[in-house]
Design a protein around this motif. Structure first.
Motif, PDB file in Angstrom:
ATOM      1  N   LYS A 140      -4.707 -10.345 -11.746  1.00  0.00           N
ATOM      2  CA  LYS A 140      -5.572  -9.352 -12.386  1.00  0.00           C
ATOM      3  C   LYS A 140      -4.848  -8.560 -13.475  1.00  0.00           C
ATOM      4  N   ASP A 316     -10.061  -1.402  -7.725  1.00  0.00           N
ATOM      5  CA  ASP A 316     -10.456  -2.808  -7.846  1.00  0.00           C
ATOM      6  C   ASP A 316     -10.741  -3.458  -6.499  1.00  0.00           C
ATOM      7  N   HIS A 330     -12.952   4.709 -15.212  1.00  0.00           N
ATOM      8  CA  HIS A 330     -12.276   3.650 -15.938  1.00  0.00           C
ATOM      9  C   HIS A 330     -11.803   2.545 -15.012  1.00  0.00           C
ATOM     10  N   ARG A 331     -11.757   1.355 -15.546  1.00  0.00           N
ATOM     11  CA  ARG A 331     -11.253   0.194 -14.816  1.00  0.00           C
ATOM     12  C   ARG A 331      -9.854  -0.161 -15.309  1.00  0.00           C
ATOM     13  N   GLU A 333      -6.993  -2.267 -16.776  1.00  0.00           N
ATOM     14  CA  GLU A 333      -6.906  -3.368 -17.730  1.00  0.00           C
ATOM     15  C   GLU A 333      -5.442  -3.726 -17.937  1.00  0.00           C
ATOM     16  N   ASP A 334      -5.092  -4.963 -17.591  1.00  0.00           N
ATOM     17  CA  ASP A 334      -3.717  -5.451 -17.745  1.00  0.00           C
ATOM     18  C   ASP A 334      -2.699  -4.512 -17.101  1.00  0.00           C
TER      19      ASP A 334
END
Length: 381
Positions: A140, A316, A330-331, A333-334
């Protein structure tokens, strides 16, 4: 602007009931805070109900005045009820001015923060199971992950339990490779002697830290362990008073602490503790085992804090309906989270969706029951 009412909404997340504090004003602005407390759901809801009359009629934009009044009312201590109300008032202040909370705090020093994953290992407690889950986390984009490999051990570990824990950690290290940080959580479970013994063999797995191996309000025990193990030891999530952090850091045995904003009084107190850490050449890694709302609160603190090591995040690995109850968060990311840009905290609570997930008396982890890490509360009665 005056506070017209203070309400609580409990959302029944399967392994921890989430408590939201809703502060309503006479001008229609509404602020949201969080006061989640594990198995302390009903006492916290009652505590908010009991003190809300003290703030009704006050201007929510006077955050420090409200905090100090509640702090003195609680006989000079902080509670999750105070933290939840404090956060909601910051949310209202930001919304009233049309800016994110971190702007009110002086403006951001970073655009994003590196995240470590937690809550990812809710499966079979086998080396193969942990390795598979850890590989999925790295896929992920995460570059750091934390887990508790110690099962239901308490105080001591048998030779069999030690071998099982080593096998889990070794499997995760082999699965994620050398470039990923592994953080080991112990949940305050060991005696001083056992913690020292474990901390010494953890060096073989190149772990980034060993978290709260002994009771994390016992400063002398923490210091003793930290001085006698070859890996970084961190603590802080169960400390509440500012002086506890100062006392712990004064021994110069660690360079990272993990205060819990809900446990220390909210946003402003977290920043004060970050300042104490900086004075001791240490960094913070905010504890964050609640809802995505709380993640956004942590981001506002991280945004203005120069000495941030990393940020914890469960988001997540939560139930799919969470995005119906909360929007705007917010999610990852990287392996990073971006700083909020919306006014206030930046999260909206859908009360109708929240009603679909009511309080549950079994919605908490029984840390010393076999299989707790599966987060299957129905089997932990």
């Amino acid at each position: 602007m005056k506070i017209a009412d203070v309400r609580t909404i409990v959302v029944g997340n399967p392994w921890k009931n989430w408590i939201y504090v809703v502060v309503e004003t006479d001008e229609g602005l509404v602020g949201i805070g969080e006061a989640t407390g594990g198995s302390e759901t009903q006492p916290t809801v009652a505590a908010i109900e009991e003190v809300k009359h003290l703030v009704i009629g006050m201007d929510p934009r006077n955050v420090h005045e409200i905090f100090h009044k509640l702090y003195l009312t609680a006989f000079i201590k902080v509670t999750k009820a105070i933290s939840g109300i404090e956060m909601a008032c910051w949310d209202i202040l930001g919304k009233s001015l049309g800016v994110p909370v971190h702007t009110l705090l002086g403006g951001k020093v970073r655009d994003n923060v590196r995240v470590y994953a937690n809550g990812w290992y809710s499966g079979e407690r086998t080396p193969e199971g942990f390795a598979e889950k850890a590989s999925e986390v790295v896929a992920k984009g995460y570059t750091a992950l934390k887990f508790d490999p110690f099962g239901d051990a308490h105080m001591q570990m048998s030779r069999k339990e030690t071998a099982e824990a080593k096998a889990l950690i070794g499997a995760v290290r082999d699965a994620v490779g050398d470039d990923v940080d592994i953080l080991i959580e112990a949940h305050d479970r060991f005696s001083t002697y056992a913690a020292i013994e474990i901390g010494n063999w953890l060096k073989d797995y190149d772990v980034t830290w060993f978290e709260t191996p002994v009771l994390s309000t016992d400063i002398s025990a923490l210091v003793e362990v930290a001085r006698r193990i070859p890996v970084r030891m961190i603590a802080g999530e169960r400390m509440h008073a500012i002086h506890e952090f100062g006392e712990f850091l004064s021994h110069n045995v660690t360079d990272v602490i993990n205060p819990e904003p809900l446990g220390v009084g909210g946003i402003w107190r977290s920043l004060q503790i970050a300042g104490i850490a900086e004075a001791h050449h240490a960094e913070i890694a905010l504890h964050n085992a609640e809802s995505p709302f709380k993640t956004m609160v942590a981001l506002h603190i991280d945004a203005v804090t120069p000495n941030v090591f990393i940020q914890e995040c469960f988001d997540d690995f939560l139930e799919p309906w969470v995005s119906d109850v909360l929007t705007g968060f917010h999610r990852v990311e990287d392996g990073y989270l971006k700083m909020p840009t919306e006014p206030g905290i930046g999260v909206t609570l859908n009360e109708e969706e929240a009603k679909k997930h009511p309080y549950g008396k079994s919605n908490f982890l029984r840390m010393f029951r076999p299989g707790w890490e599966k987060r299957d509360t129905a089997k932990q009665e």
